[in-house]
Scaffold this motif. Structure first.
Motif, PDB file in Angstrom:
ATOM      1  N   VAL A 139       0.860  -1.182   0.000  1.00  0.00           N
ATOM      2  CA  VAL A 139       0.000   0.000   0.000  1.00  0.00           C
ATOM      3  C   VAL A 139       0.899   1.236   0.000  1.00  0.00           C
ATOM      4  O   VAL A 139       1.622   1.489   0.965  1.00  0.00           O
ATOM      5  CB  VAL A 139      -0.922   0.017   1.234  1.00  0.00           C
ATOM      6  N   GLY A 140       0.874   1.979  -1.083  1.00  0.00           N
ATOM      7  CA  GLY A 140       1.673   3.193  -1.153  1.00  0.00           C
ATOM      8  C   GLY A 140       1.031   4.319  -0.365  1.00  0.00           C
ATOM      9  O   GLY A 140      -0.178   4.328  -0.131  1.00  0.00           O
ATOM     10  N   TYR A 141       1.845   5.287   0.044  1.00  0.00           N
ATOM     11  CA  TYR A 141       1.309   6.434   0.778  1.00  0.00           C
ATOM     12  C   TYR A 141       2.262   7.604   0.644  1.00  0.00           C
ATOM     13  O   TYR A 141       3.431   7.460   0.256  1.00  0.00           O
ATOM     14  CB  TYR A 141       1.077   6.082   2.249  1.00  0.00           C
ATOM     15  N   ASP A 142       1.762   8.777   0.983  1.00  0.00           N
ATOM     16  CA  ASP A 142       2.552   9.995   0.966  1.00  0.00           C
ATOM     17  C   ASP A 142       3.304  10.098   2.294  1.00  0.00           C
ATOM     18  O   ASP A 142       2.675  10.245   3.347  1.00  0.00           O
ATOM     19  CB  ASP A 142       1.629  11.211   0.773  1.00  0.00           C
ATOM     20  N   PRO A 143       4.635  10.005   2.281  1.00  0.00           N
ATOM     21  CA  PRO A 143       5.379  10.022   3.552  1.00  0.00           C
ATOM     22  C   PRO A 143       5.394  11.396   4.234  1.00  0.00           C
ATOM     23  O   PRO A 143       5.727  11.489   5.417  1.00  0.00           O
ATOM     24  CB  PRO A 143       6.790   9.608   3.137  1.00  0.00           C
ATOM     25  N   ASP A 144       5.047  12.441   3.491  1.00  0.00           N
ATOM     26  CA  ASP A 144       5.024  13.785   4.081  1.00  0.00           C
ATOM     27  C   ASP A 144       3.728  14.493   3.659  1.00  0.00           C
ATOM     28  O   ASP A 144       3.752  15.487   2.926  1.00  0.00           O
ATOM     29  CB  ASP A 144       6.247  14.573   3.615  1.00  0.00           C
ATOM     30  N   PRO A 145       2.610  13.998   4.143  1.00  0.00           N
ATOM     31  CA  PRO A 145       1.328  14.520   3.664  1.00  0.00           C
ATOM     32  C   PRO A 145       1.018  15.897   4.231  1.00  0.00           C
ATOM     33  O   PRO A 145       1.384  16.220   5.369  1.00  0.00           O
ATOM     34  CB  PRO A 145       0.324  13.488   4.183  1.00  0.00           C
ATOM     35  N   ALA A 146       0.325  16.696   3.445  1.00  0.00           N
ATOM     36  CA  ALA A 146      -0.120  18.005   3.933  1.00  0.00           C
ATOM     37  C   ALA A 146      -1.138  17.840   5.047  1.00  0.00           C
ATOM     38  O   ALA A 146      -1.214  18.650   5.974  1.00  0.00           O
ATOM     39  CB  ALA A 146      -0.724  18.801   2.776  1.00  0.00           C
ATOM     40  N   ASP A 147      -1.932  16.766   4.967  1.00  0.00           N
ATOM     41  CA  ASP A 147      -2.953  16.481   5.974  1.00  0.00           C
ATOM     42  C   ASP A 147      -2.716  15.063   6.498  1.00  0.00           C
ATOM     43  O   ASP A 147      -3.233  14.094   5.941  1.00  0.00           O
ATOM     44  CB  ASP A 147      -4.354  16.602   5.352  1.00  0.00           C
ATOM     45  N   PRO A 148      -1.905  14.905   7.544  1.00  0.00           N
ATOM     46  CA  PRO A 148      -1.594  13.567   8.060  1.00  0.00           C
ATOM     47  C   PRO A 148      -2.831  12.770   8.458  1.00  0.00           C
ATOM     48  O   PRO A 148      -2.878  11.556   8.253  1.00  0.00           O
ATOM     49  CB  PRO A 148      -0.704  13.857   9.277  1.00  0.00           C
ATOM     50  N   GLU A 149      -3.825  13.434   9.027  1.00  0.00           N
ATOM     51  CA  GLU A 149      -5.024  12.718   9.458  1.00  0.00           C
ATOM     52  C   GLU A 149      -5.757  12.125   8.264  1.00  0.00           C
ATOM     53  O   GLU A 149      -6.248  10.987   8.320  1.00  0.00           O
ATOM     54  CB  GLU A 149      -5.946  13.648  10.240  1.00  0.00           C
ATOM     55  N   ALA A 150      -5.834  12.872   7.176  1.00  0.00           N
ATOM     56  CA  ALA A 150      -6.478  12.353   5.973  1.00  0.00           C
ATOM     57  C   ALA A 150      -5.693  11.182   5.392  1.00  0.00           C
ATOM     58  O   ALA A 150      -6.275  10.225   4.867  1.00  0.00           O
ATOM     59  CB  ALA A 150      -6.609  13.463   4.933  1.00  0.00           C
ATOM     60  N   GLU A 151      -4.359  11.236   5.510  1.00  0.00           N
ATOM     61  CA  GLU A 151      -3.540  10.136   4.995  1.00  0.00           C
ATOM     62  C   GLU A 151      -3.700   8.884   5.858  1.00  0.00           C
ATOM     63  O   GLU A 151      -3.713   7.757   5.337  1.00  0.00           O
ATOM     64  CB  GLU A 151      -2.067  10.551   4.920  1.00  0.00           C
ATOM     65  N   VAL A 152      -3.828   9.052   7.157  1.00  0.00           N
ATOM     66  CA  VAL A 152      -4.123   7.914   8.038  1.00  0.00           C
ATOM     67  C   VAL A 152      -5.433   7.257   7.619  1.00  0.00           C
ATOM     68  O   VAL A 152      -5.538   6.031   7.523  1.00  0.00           O
ATOM     69  CB  VAL A 152      -4.199   8.377   9.509  1.00  0.00           C
ATOM     70  N   GLN A 153      -6.437   8.076   7.364  1.00  0.00           N
ATOM     71  CA  GLN A 153      -7.734   7.564   6.933  1.00  0.00           C
ATOM     72  C   GLN A 153      -7.591   6.797   5.617  1.00  0.00           C
ATOM     73  O   GLN A 153      -8.149   5.706   5.458  1.00  0.00           O
ATOM     74  CB  GLN A 153      -8.708   8.728   6.759  1.00  0.00           C
ATOM     75  N   ARG A 154      -6.833   7.355   4.682  1.00  0.00           N
ATOM     76  CA  ARG A 154      -6.708   6.724   3.368  1.00  0.00           C
ATOM     77  C   ARG A 154      -5.953   5.394   3.448  1.00  0.00           C
ATOM     78  O   ARG A 154      -6.350   4.393   2.835  1.00  0.00           O
ATOM     79  CB  ARG A 154      -5.984   7.671   2.400  1.00  0.00           C
ATOM     80  N   ILE A 155      -4.859   5.354   4.227  1.00  0.00           N
ATOM     81  CA  ILE A 155      -4.093   4.114   4.377  1.00  0.00           C
ATOM     82  C   ILE A 155      -4.952   3.035   5.025  1.00  0.00           C
ATOM     83  O   ILE A 155      -4.986   1.883   4.583  1.00  0.00           O
ATOM     84  CB  ILE A 155      -2.826   4.358   5.219  1.00  0.00           C
ATOM     85  N   THR A 156      -5.663   3.405   6.089  1.00  0.00           N
ATOM     86  CA  THR A 156      -6.519   2.447   6.795  1.00  0.00           C
ATOM     87  C   THR A 156      -7.625   1.939   5.882  1.00  0.00           C
ATOM     88  O   THR A 156      -7.954   0.743   5.889  1.00  0.00           O
ATOM     89  CB  THR A 156      -7.118   3.098   8.055  1.00  0.00           C
ATOM     90  N   LEU A 157      -8.192   2.837   5.096  1.00  0.00           N
ATOM     91  CA  LEU A 157      -9.234   2.451   4.153  1.00  0.00           C
ATOM     92  C   LEU A 157      -8.714   1.450   3.134  1.00  0.00           C
ATOM     93  O   LEU A 157      -9.364   0.430   2.845  1.00  0.00           O
ATOM     94  CB  LEU A 157      -9.768   3.696   3.439  1.00  0.00           C
ATOM     95  N   GLU A 158      -7.528   1.704   2.578  1.00  0.00           N
ATOM     96  CA  GLU A 158      -6.979   0.812   1.555  1.00  0.00           C
ATOM     97  C   GLU A 158      -6.626  -0.556   2.146  1.00  0.00           C
ATOM     98  O   GLU A 158      -6.881  -1.594   1.523  1.00  0.00           O
ATOM     99  CB  GLU A 158      -5.747   1.447   0.918  1.00  0.00           C
ATOM    100  N   CYS A 159      -6.054  -0.577   3.345  1.00  0.00           N
ATOM    101  CA  CYS A 159      -5.750  -1.858   3.998  1.00  0.00           C
ATOM    102  C   CYS A 159      -7.033  -2.653   4.239  1.00  0.00           C
ATOM    103  O   CYS A 159      -7.078  -3.870   4.007  1.00  0.00           O
ATOM    104  CB  CYS A 159      -5.029  -1.620   5.323  1.00  0.00           C
ATOM    105  N   THR A 160      -8.071  -1.971   4.690  1.00  0.00           N
ATOM    106  CA  THR A 160      -9.346  -2.640   4.957  1.00  0.00           C
ATOM    107  C   THR A 160      -9.979  -3.151   3.671  1.00  0.00           C
ATOM    108  O   THR A 160     -10.561  -4.231   3.637  1.00  0.00           O
ATOM    109  CB  THR A 160     -10.303  -1.665   5.677  1.00  0.00           C
TER     110      THR A 160
END
Length: 322
Positions: free
Chosen positions: A256-277
């Motif tokens: 699962v790829g992700y942005d290591p330096d996101p402008a909105d860390p909380e939104a990136e947490v949501q996106r990573i969790t969503l993709e894993c699920t």
């Protein structure tokens, strides 16, 4: 408040019985263990009325388009699978020497694992209670990848000791979620470039976010995403399912790829969790009899009074002797 003597006695007897059964059944050949597991699973479905009702209720939520007869077939097969899973763990010595043949990687999964570890940032390995998750961890350990898993203690310390020993013998360290030392162990794990296994498919009292699961919002642990962003570690989702045409299991790995330096860390947490699920849900849809349908995945509701707490991971600079 002290525990009444009769409850303590009952727990000791239960613990002793578990230990005796584990020692006795550990001598079974694999074929006998699987046959016994299948029998126990069918009996559990027939006589476990409450468990059966829970499973059918959750299956109706997940697969409203399927008829009751199919829900019943999945629930029955799920209990058979779970009983066989337990016997596979107990009787592992019967086939441990050929574990690489019994549990295999699909496609380029083993290469993906090696490449992710080669980056030297550790690895967040996300999985769920799909297939035989204990053999999945053992097979990862057999590749030589140093790894640990976060697990929740059961009420029976003998069971905890058995599982900790089983994992350790397979090259897998156990970090107990309730242990205050686990927070620091997580730091050491990633600083040493090791793999950390996290199960994210249950509604438990840890910090989480709501993401869709079978079309309905489900409270999902967020630790995998938080740790990835904090340490810059790759995220790989691993699922396991029975081979079908032979005894054994197949492991499928997806990064699962992700942005290591996101402008909105909380939104990136949501996106990573969503993709894993989403990946876990796809695996469950493909092999519905290999998930724990008695678990109420949708127990916590948005806006409810439940306020789960997570392990507080200290800042690296706050640590000494690590």
């Amino acid at each position: 408040m002290s525990i009444p003597w009769h409850k303590r006695a009952r727990r000791r007897l239960r613990s002793a019985a578990i230990g005796f059964l584990a020692r006795a059944l550990s001598r079974l050949p694999l074929g006998w263990a699987l046959a016994l597991g299948a029998l126990c699973g069918r009996l559990a479905y027939r006589f476990g009325g409450e468990t059966r009702r829970q499973m059918l209720s959750h299956l109706a939520r997940a697969f409203p388009e399927k008829p009751l007869q199919e829900h019943e077939a999945i629930a029955r097969a799920s209990l058979v699978h779970l009983a066989q899973l337990a016997l596979e763990v107990i009787a592992v010595r019967a086939y441990d020497a050929r574990l690489e043949e019994y549990v295999t990687f699909a496609g380029a999964g083993e290469r993906l694992l090696a490449e992710a570890m080669a980056r030297g940032r550790g690895l967040v390995f996300v999985t769920g209670h799909v297939g035989n998750w204990e053999l999945l961890a053992r097979r990862i350990g057999r590749t030589g990848v140093p790894n640990a898993v976060i697990a929740r203690r059961s009420a029976d310390e003998r069971v905890n000791a058995l599982m900790e020993r089983f994992r350790a013998e397979g090259g897998v360290a156990t970090l107990w979620r309730e242990d205050p030392a686990t927070a620091r162990a997580l730091i050491r794990n990633f600083r040493a470039g090791k793999l950390l296994g996290i199960l994210v498919d249950q509604d438990t009292r840890v910090q989480g976010v709501f993401v869709p699961f079978f079309g309905r919002l489900a409270f999902t642990p967020r630790a995998a995403a938080d740790l990835a962003l904090r340490f810059g570690a790759p995220v790989v989702v691993g699922t396991c399912h029975r081979a079908g045409d032979r005894p054994g299991h197949v492991l499928e790995l997806t990064e699962v790829g992700y942005d290591p330096d996101p402008a909105d860390p909380e939104a990136e947490v949501q996106r990573i969790t969503l993709e894993c699920t989403r990946i876990l849900e796809d695996a469950i849809r493909a092999h519905p009899a290999e998930w724990v349908w008695m678990h109420d995945r949708w127990k916590t509701r948005p806006g409810g009074e439940n306020t789960p707490q997570a392990i507080a991971v200290p800042k690296t600079r706050e640590m000494t002797g690590v």
